[in-house]
Scaffold this motif. Structure first.
Motif, mmCIF file in Angstrom:
data_model
loop_
_atom_site.group_PDB
_atom_site.id
_atom_site.type_symbol
_atom_site.label_atom_id
_atom_site.label_comp_id
_atom_site.label_asym_id
_atom_site.label_seq_id
_atom_site.Cartn_x
_atom_site.Cartn_y
_atom_site.Cartn_z
ATOM 1 N N ASP A 17 9.828 -13.043 0.276
ATOM 2 C CA ASP A 17 8.606 -13.548 0.896
ATOM 3 C C ASP A 17 8.249 -12.622 2.060
ATOM 4 O OD1 ASP A 17 6.629 -14.850 2.318
ATOM 5 O OD2 ASP A 17 7.543 -16.825 2.137
ATOM 6 N N VAL A 18 7.139 -11.938 1.928
ATOM 7 C CA VAL A 18 6.691 -11.035 2.995
ATOM 8 C C VAL A 18 5.380 -11.581 3.544
ATOM 9 C CG1 VAL A 18 6.011 -8.688 3.623
ATOM 10 C CG2 VAL A 18 7.748 -9.056 1.854
ATOM 11 N N GLY A 19 5.426 -12.114 4.752
ATOM 12 C CA GLY A 19 4.237 -12.635 5.398
ATOM 13 C C GLY A 19 3.550 -13.719 4.606
ATOM 14 N N GLY A 20 4.288 -14.475 3.809
ATOM 15 C CA GLY A 20 3.718 -15.557 3.036
ATOM 16 C C GLY A 20 3.349 -15.172 1.611
ATOM 17 N N GLN A 21 3.541 -13.915 1.249
ATOM 18 C CA GLN A 21 3.242 -13.479 -0.119
ATOM 19 C C GLN A 21 4.546 -13.181 -0.851
ATOM 20 O OE1 GLN A 21 0.068 -10.638 -0.497
ATOM 21 N NE2 GLN A 21 0.881 -9.798 -2.412
ATOM 22 N N ILE A 22 4.643 -13.671 -2.090
ATOM 23 C CA ILE A 22 5.883 -13.547 -2.857
ATOM 24 C C ILE A 22 5.896 -12.237 -3.655
ATOM 25 C CG2 ILE A 22 7.347 -14.603 -4.617
ATOM 26 C CD1 ILE A 22 7.119 -16.155 -1.969
ATOM 27 N N PHE A 23 7.023 -11.515 -3.551
ATOM 28 C CA PHE A 23 7.251 -10.295 -4.337
ATOM 29 C C PHE A 23 8.544 -10.464 -5.124
ATOM 30 C CE2 PHE A 23 4.657 -8.969 -0.795
ATOM 31 C CZ PHE A 23 3.768 -8.046 -1.329
ATOM 32 N N GLN A 24 8.552 -9.953 -6.340
ATOM 33 C CA GLN A 24 9.778 -9.931 -7.135
ATOM 34 C C GLN A 24 10.076 -8.506 -7.565
ATOM 35 O OE1 GLN A 24 9.260 -12.936 -10.286
ATOM 36 N NE2 GLN A 24 10.786 -14.166 -9.195
ATOM 37 N N THR A 25 11.339 -8.149 -7.441
ATOM 38 C CA THR A 25 11.783 -6.814 -7.836
ATOM 39 C C THR A 25 13.238 -6.923 -8.283
ATOM 40 O OG1 THR A 25 11.960 -4.506 -7.115
ATOM 41 C CG2 THR A 25 12.491 -6.183 -5.483
ATOM 42 N N THR A 26 13.883 -5.799 -8.486
ATOM 43 C CA THR A 26 15.283 -5.800 -8.921
ATOM 44 C C THR A 26 16.192 -5.265 -7.828
ATOM 45 O OG1 THR A 26 15.195 -3.569 -9.849
ATOM 46 C CG2 THR A 26 14.527 -5.390 -11.291
ATOM 47 N N LYS A 27 17.476 -5.583 -7.951
ATOM 48 C CA LYS A 27 18.450 -5.065 -6.990
ATOM 49 C C LYS A 27 18.526 -3.544 -7.054
ATOM 50 C CE LYS A 27 21.422 -9.171 -6.854
ATOM 51 N NZ LYS A 27 22.788 -9.688 -7.060
ATOM 52 N N GLN A 28 18.353 -2.979 -8.267
ATOM 53 C CA GLN A 28 18.403 -1.517 -8.407
ATOM 54 C C GLN A 28 17.261 -0.840 -7.641
ATOM 55 O OE1 GLN A 28 18.855 -3.682 -10.795
ATOM 56 N NE2 GLN A 28 20.390 -3.018 -12.298
ATOM 57 N N THR A 29 16.069 -1.451 -7.697
ATOM 58 C CA THR A 29 14.930 -0.880 -6.967
ATOM 59 C C THR A 29 15.183 -0.908 -5.468
ATOM 60 O OG1 THR A 29 13.353 -1.502 -8.688
ATOM 61 C CG2 THR A 29 12.471 -1.144 -6.484
ATOM 62 N N LEU A 30 15.667 -2.024 -4.957
ATOM 63 C CA LEU A 30 15.950 -2.135 -3.524
ATOM 64 C C LEU A 30 17.063 -1.181 -3.102
ATOM 65 C CD1 LEU A 30 15.734 -6.013 -3.042
ATOM 66 C CD2 LEU A 30 14.023 -4.285 -2.434
ATOM 67 N N ALA A 31 18.023 -0.941 -3.994
ATOM 68 C CA ALA A 31 19.126 -0.030 -3.670
ATOM 69 C C ALA A 31 18.644 1.401 -3.476
ATOM 70 C CB ALA A 31 20.189 -0.088 -4.760
ATOM 71 N N LEU A 61 6.914 -0.818 -1.734
ATOM 72 C CA LEU A 61 7.669 -1.252 -2.909
ATOM 73 C C LEU A 61 7.261 -0.433 -4.131
ATOM 74 C CD1 LEU A 61 9.738 -3.240 -4.062
ATOM 75 C CD2 LEU A 61 7.856 -4.849 -4.478
ATOM 76 N N SER A 62 5.977 -0.165 -4.274
ATOM 77 C CA SER A 62 5.516 0.689 -5.374
ATOM 78 C C SER A 62 6.088 2.088 -5.243
ATOM 79 C CB SER A 62 3.989 0.731 -5.380
ATOM 80 O OG SER A 62 3.503 1.585 -6.391
ATOM 81 N N PHE A 63 6.187 2.569 -3.998
ATOM 82 C CA PHE A 63 6.773 3.890 -3.743
ATOM 83 C C PHE A 63 8.240 3.934 -4.190
ATOM 84 C CE2 PHE A 63 9.305 6.291 -0.551
ATOM 85 C CZ PHE A 63 8.985 7.570 -0.971
ATOM 86 N N LEU A 64 8.992 2.867 -3.918
ATOM 87 C CA LEU A 64 10.394 2.820 -4.346
ATOM 88 C C LEU A 64 10.506 2.825 -5.866
ATOM 89 C CD1 LEU A 64 12.232 0.278 -2.004
ATOM 90 C CD2 LEU A 64 12.443 2.762 -2.049
ATOM 91 N N ARG A 65 9.596 2.115 -6.518
ATOM 92 C CA ARG A 65 9.667 2.002 -7.979
ATOM 93 C C ARG A 65 9.371 3.327 -8.680
ATOM 94 N NH1 ARG A 65 6.225 -3.611 -7.822
ATOM 95 N NH2 ARG A 65 7.988 -5.092 -7.847
ATOM 96 N N THR A 66 8.442 4.108 -8.145
ATOM 97 C CA THR A 66 7.969 5.308 -8.852
ATOM 98 C C THR A 66 8.356 6.620 -8.183
ATOM 99 O OG1 THR A 66 5.843 5.355 -7.675
ATOM 100 C CG2 THR A 66 5.985 4.003 -9.671
#
Length: 455
Positions: A17-31, A61-66
């Motif tokens: 939850d970032v500022g009231g907006q929900i985001f979903q991602t994977t542990k690998q992306t966050l790593a 988050l998009s930057f981490l993914r790509t």
């Protein structure tokens, strides 16, 4: 506030939850953010609420993914993105992505920015770091730009004008002048002199700096005595700044000025573990110079080129192309000499048509600049930039080492029609995925960047 759905203990999905907006991602992306980042810590945290801007978070988050910033990032203020990346401790990832040399596309460079300088002085010399930070000397000042080219700071030095500058780190540089004694190592972030290095010459006069170079581990400084009758290249440890060895020294004997031409350009040739040092001298009748390749371990010159006919206005060396390139001061033509044939009685090969010299034109190359970067050679002629690239010529081999017998280079002009022309180019430099250009009489620096990269 919306509730955050619970994940299964063994689930790879992470909900934030970032500022009231929900985001979903994977542990690998966050790593991918790295172990010191707040994002990677969220993967194993039970408290996944962050009181930050959700729109900026979605960009990161998009930057981490790509590995690249999405196109919608251009709608945001760059400083906001940088500050947000600092909060999550992923600024280094952003720097590496934005300043990656592999994204340097020489055939797709356009003028992207004009960096303004304070005061009336035009740039005398510029220096870059490997992450794309830029330091510009103008008058007695040094103005620094961070890797994003948005943050600027200026310090005032003891020099009346600075002729040589080398970035040792993004915030520390070595500076020198032909009319000021000693090399100064400057902390550009805090504005003070960390250390001053001098050359103790036989005449006990001042030691003025003619050129600075580096191999990463070693710092090279070309000194000339204040009386201009002797010179030397001092080698220092880049970390301790302690002397390692001395190359030379040379002294002038009688009227033979060619016996002690100081090196005004120093470039490390990593593929051969040699230091290239070049310098020239002009009198009423001619310009003469020499290019020396020094073996630092033995302290000997392993190859020397004495240049008299159409002597160089400027010299560049390319590890990638394994060659030395020059601009002839009389003809303005670009020449090269093959480093793979060191020891042979090799001669300069003209890359142009070579007819300018036959027509008797003189000094067309005066003031021209030449530099190499990656697999290309860039030459500033007047207000234009020529790009020279080697053409693949097939499988023709030499009898000795399997090298191409003939090398062919082709010239292209840089940029689009709107980019061409202008005042005479005075400096060319490269950092990260950018090319920097300064021009005579202008108080700005041009930033050339691939049109498909950057903010």
């Amino acid at each position: 506030m919306p509730s955050i759905p619970n994940s299964m203990p063994d689930s790879n999905i992470v909900t934030i939850d970032v500022g009231g907006q929900i985001f979903q991602t994977t542990k690998q992306t966050l790593a991918l953010a790295g172990p010191k980042s707040l994002l990677s810590q969220l993967a194993d945290s039970t408290h996944r609420f962050i009181d930050r801007d959700p729109e900026l978070f979605s960009i990161l988050l998009s930057f981490l993914r790509t590995g690249n910033l999405p196109s919608k990032a251009k709608a945001f203020d760059v400083e906001d993105l940088i500050e947000e990346s600092k909060f999550f401790n992923i600024e280094s990832l952003l720097i590496n992505s934005h300043s990656n040399p592999s994204q340097f596309d020489a055939f797709n460079l356009d003028k992207a920015l004009f960096l303004p300088l304070n005061g009336r002085d035009s740039p005398s010399t510029i220096a870059t770091s490997n992450i794309g930070t830029l330091h510009v000397c103008h008058g007695s000042k040094i103005t620094s730009f961070d890797w994003s080219m948005r943050k600027k700071s200026t310090i005032l030095t003891q020099f009346s004008a600075i002729d040589s500058l080398l970035a040792l780190t993004p915030t520390v540089a070595a500076a020198g002048a032909t009319d000021f004694s000693g090399l100064q190592v400057l902390d550009l972030e805090h504005g003070y002199v960390k250390e001053t290095l001098d050359w103790e010459n036989v005449t006990r006069s001042s030691s003025n700096v003619q050129a600075i170079g580096s191999s990463g581990e070693l710092l090279f400084v070309s000194f000339e005595s204040g009386r201009r009758n002797s010179n030397s290249i001092m080698v220092y440890d880049s970390n301790s700044l302690k002397p390692v060895t001395e190359l030379g020294p040379y002294e002038i004997y009688g009227a033979d000025i060619d016996s002690a031409i100081p090196a005004t350009k120093l470039r490390w040739v990593s593929g051969h573990n040699l230091l290239m040092a070049s310098g020239s001298h002009s009198d009423i009748s001619k310009t003469s110079g020499n290019i020396k390749l020094w073996d630092i371990r033995s302290g000997n010159v392993v190859w020397e080129i004495k240049d008299v006919v159409d002597c160089f206005s400027d010299v560049a060396v390319s590890d990638y192309l394994s060659g030395i390139f020059k601009v002839g001061i009389n003809s303005g033509e670009v020449y090269y000499m093959d480093l793979r044939k060191m020891g042979d009685a090799s001669a300069w090969v003209c890359l142009g048509d070579g007819r300018r010299m036959l027509n008797g034109k003189k000094k067309e190359g005066f003031g021209c600049k030449i530099e190499s970067h990656a697999s290309q050679v860039f030459c500033g002629k007047g207000g234009d930039i020529e790009l020279w690239s080697e053409i693949v010529m097939g499988s023709k081999k030499s009898n000795e080492g399997g090298l191409l017998e003939d090398r062919v280079f082709r010239k292209n002009l840089m940029g689009r029609v709107k980019d061409m022309g202008g005042s005479r180019i005075t400096n060319l430099a490269f950092g990260g995925n950018k090319m920097f250009v300064t021009r005579n009489g202008q108080q700005t620096v041009e930033v050339w960047q691939s049109s498909c990269h950057g903010f």
